[in-house]
Scaffold this active site. Structure first.
Site, PDB file in Angstrom:
ATOM      1  N   LYS A  53      31.978  86.982 -38.188  1.00 29.38           N
ATOM      2  CA  LYS A  53      32.045  85.581 -37.751  1.00 29.38           C
ATOM      3  C   LYS A  53      32.010  85.511 -36.226  1.00 29.38           C
ATOM      4  O   LYS A  53      31.330  84.666 -35.641  1.00 29.38           O
ATOM      5  CB  LYS A  53      33.313  84.905 -38.301  1.00 29.38           C
ATOM      6  CG  LYS A  53      33.194  84.591 -39.786  1.00 29.38           C
ATOM      7  CD  LYS A  53      34.512  84.195 -40.433  1.00 29.38           C
ATOM      8  CE  LYS A  53      34.318  84.042 -41.947  1.00 29.38           C
ATOM      9  NZ  LYS A  53      35.572  83.894 -42.692  1.00 29.38           N
ATOM     10  N   GLN A  97      41.656  83.146 -41.756  1.00 31.27           N
ATOM     11  CA  GLN A  97      41.042  84.036 -42.743  1.00 31.27           C
ATOM     12  C   GLN A  97      42.003  84.265 -43.912  1.00 31.27           C
ATOM     13  O   GLN A  97      43.186  84.561 -43.712  1.00 31.27           O
ATOM     14  CB  GLN A  97      40.679  85.369 -42.063  1.00 31.27           C
ATOM     15  CG  GLN A  97      39.885  86.324 -42.935  1.00 31.27           C
ATOM     16  CD  GLN A  97      38.500  85.810 -43.303  1.00 31.27           C
ATOM     17  OE1 GLN A  97      37.877  85.072 -42.550  1.00 31.27           O
ATOM     18  NE2 GLN A  97      38.023  86.191 -44.467  1.00 31.27           N
ATOM     19  N   ASP A 120      36.221  75.253 -42.612  1.00 27.72           N
ATOM     20  CA  ASP A 120      36.145  75.899 -43.931  1.00 27.72           C
ATOM     21  C   ASP A 120      36.080  74.853 -45.052  1.00 27.72           C
ATOM     22  O   ASP A 120      35.754  75.173 -46.186  1.00 27.72           O
ATOM     23  CB  ASP A 120      37.419  76.729 -44.176  1.00 27.72           C
ATOM     24  CG  ASP A 120      37.208  78.217 -44.011  1.00 27.72           C
ATOM     25  OD1 ASP A 120      36.089  78.683 -44.258  1.00 27.72           O
ATOM     26  OD2 ASP A 120      38.187  78.900 -43.643  1.00 27.72           O
TER      27      ASP A 120
HETATM   28  N1  GUN Z   1      38.223  84.692 -47.422  1.00 26.56           N
HETATM   29  C1  GUN Z   1      37.168  84.865 -48.244  1.00 26.56           C
HETATM   30  N2  GUN Z   1      36.248  83.901 -48.042  1.00 26.56           N
HETATM   31  C2  GUN Z   1      36.741  83.101 -47.082  1.00 26.56           C
HETATM   32  C3  GUN Z   1      36.255  81.922 -46.432  1.00 26.56           C
HETATM   33  O1  GUN Z   1      35.172  81.403 -46.718  1.00 26.56           O
HETATM   34  N3  GUN Z   1      37.074  81.391 -45.484  1.00 26.56           N
HETATM   35  C4  GUN Z   1      38.274  81.922 -45.174  1.00 26.56           C
HETATM   36  N4  GUN Z   1      39.012  81.329 -44.233  1.00 26.56           N
HETATM   37  N5  GUN Z   1      38.764  83.014 -45.743  1.00 26.56           N
HETATM   38  C5  GUN Z   1      37.987  83.585 -46.699  1.00 26.56           C
END
Ligand code: GUN
Length: 284
Positions: A53, A97, A120
Site C-alpha cells: 500500500k 490494517q 476502506d
Molecule cells: N486485511 C485484509 N484485507 C484488508 C483490507 O482490505 N483493509 C484492511 N484495513 N485490512 C485488511
C-alpha cells in the site's frame, strides 16, 4: 477457450489515471492526496500488504504515512492516534490494517475513524451507503472486481451470481454491488448445505473463503465467469487462490489468476477512494 482476466494490466491503467490526476492537482497547487496506514503487531502477511500500500501511494504521487505500532499497543493509544489523523488536513484517508491483535476490538477502532476518511469503507456509515447504493467510498476488493468485470465486458444484469464467503470485507459488500448491477445473488457460507449444487448454478462465481484450491471443476458450470479472491500457499508453498486454477480454467469463459487477478485491484480502489476524498476536501 477461456480468457484470463489480467488484473495487473487493468490496475496499471487505472493507476496511471490516478497518477495523472495527482499531477494535475499539484499543478493547480492543490495538495497530493494523503493516506495514513496504521499497522499493529507483526503479522507477516499484513506487513507485506502494508508495504504494498505504501509503495502504491508513493508511485501514485500521494503523501503516505505508515504508523507501525507494537503488538501490545493499548486501545487508548490507538484511538488517540486516529483522533490526530482525523484532524490532520494532510490526511484524506485512514486505514487500520486488519486483523488487529486479539485485545483490540476492530469494531471500536473502525467506529473511531472519521467516516469521511474511511477509505476502506468499513465504518457503519459507509457500509450503510453501500447497502443503499448511495455515492461514497467503494468497498476496495468488491469494487475492484466490478472494475475487472466491466473492463472485460461482463454485464452482471440478469445473471446468476454466487458469492462463496460472507465476510464483511468481501462477501457481503460484493453481494450488494452485484445486486445493484441487477444480478440474482446467492451468498453461501460454511453452513450452506450441498455447496456444489449451489455453485454450479453460477454464471458468475466469486470465491472469498481463504481455502487453497477449494473450488474444483465439479463445482463450476461450463462457461462460467470465475473470480478468485483467495491468497493462499499450496503444499509447495506456492501462492494460489481458493480455486484450483489449472483444473477449473478449461470449464470457464473468464477466470482471474492468483496472483495477478483481483489482488492488484484492491489497492487500486483504495487509491481511487483516497483521491475521491482529497477532491472533496479541496472542494472539487
Ligand atoms: N486485511 C485484509 N484485507 C484488508 C483490507 O482490505 N483493509 C484492511 N484495513 N485490512 C485488511
Amino acid at each position: 477457450m477461456y480468457t484470463i482476466i489480467d488484473g495487473k494490466k487493468v490496475s496499471a491503467e487505472r493507476r496511471l489515471a490516478i497518477q495523472n490526476a495527482t499531477k494535475e492537482r499539484l499543478e493547480k497547487n492543490l495538495p497530493a492526496p494523503g493516506l495514513a496506514v496504521i499497522i499493529v503487531g507483526e503479522d507477516p502477511a499484513s506487513q507485506v500488504y502494508v508495504r504494498n500500500k505504501e509503495k502504491a501511494c508513493l508511485d501514485a504521487g500521494f503523501h503516505s504515512e505508515v504508523i507501525r505500532l507494537p503488538e501490545n499497543t493499548e486501545e487508548e493509544t490507538l484511538l488517540s492516534i486516529i483522533d490526530r489523523l482525523n484532524r490532520d488536513d494532510a490526511i484524506d484517508g485512514i486505514l487500520v490494517q486488519l486483523p488487529l491483535p486479539k485485545h483490540l476490538k476492530a469494531d471500536t477502532v473502525i467506529a473511531h475513524i472519521d467516516p469521511n476518511k474511511d477509505v476502506d469503507a468499513f465504518h457503519t456509515v459507509n457500509v450503510g451507503k453501500i447497502m443503499l447504493g448511495e455515492k461514497g467510498f467503494a468497498p476496495c476488493t468488491p469494487a475492484g472486481i466490478m472494475t475487472l468485470l466491466e473492463a472485460y465486458g461482463i454485464d452482471p444484469s440478469g445473471k446468476e451470481c454466487v458469492v462463496v464467503g460472507r465476510s464483511n470485507i468481501v462477501g457481503k459488500p460484493m453481494a450488494m454491488l452485484m445486486l445493484h448491477k441487477n444480478a440474482t445473488v446467492t451468498v453461501t457460507h460454511s453452513r450452506t448445505v450441498d455447496l456444489p449444487s449451489v455453485t454450479r448454478r453460477a454464471d458468475i462465481l466469486i470465491v472469498a473463503i481463504g481455502k487453497a484450491k477449494f473450488i474444483t471443476p465439479d463445482m463450476v458450470k461450463e462457461g462460467a465467469v470465475v473470480i478468485d479472491v483467495g491468497m493462499n500457499r499450496d503444499e509447495n508453498n506456492k501462492l494460489c487462490g481458493d480455486v484450483d486454477f489449472e483444473a477449473v480454467a478449461p470449464k470457464t469463459s473468464f477466470i482471474t489468476p492468483v496472483p495477478g487477478g483481483v489482488g492488484p485491484m484492491t489497492i487500486t480502489t483504495l487509491l481511487e477512494n483516497t483521491l475521491l476524498s482529497a477532491r472533496k476536501n479541496s472542494g472539487q
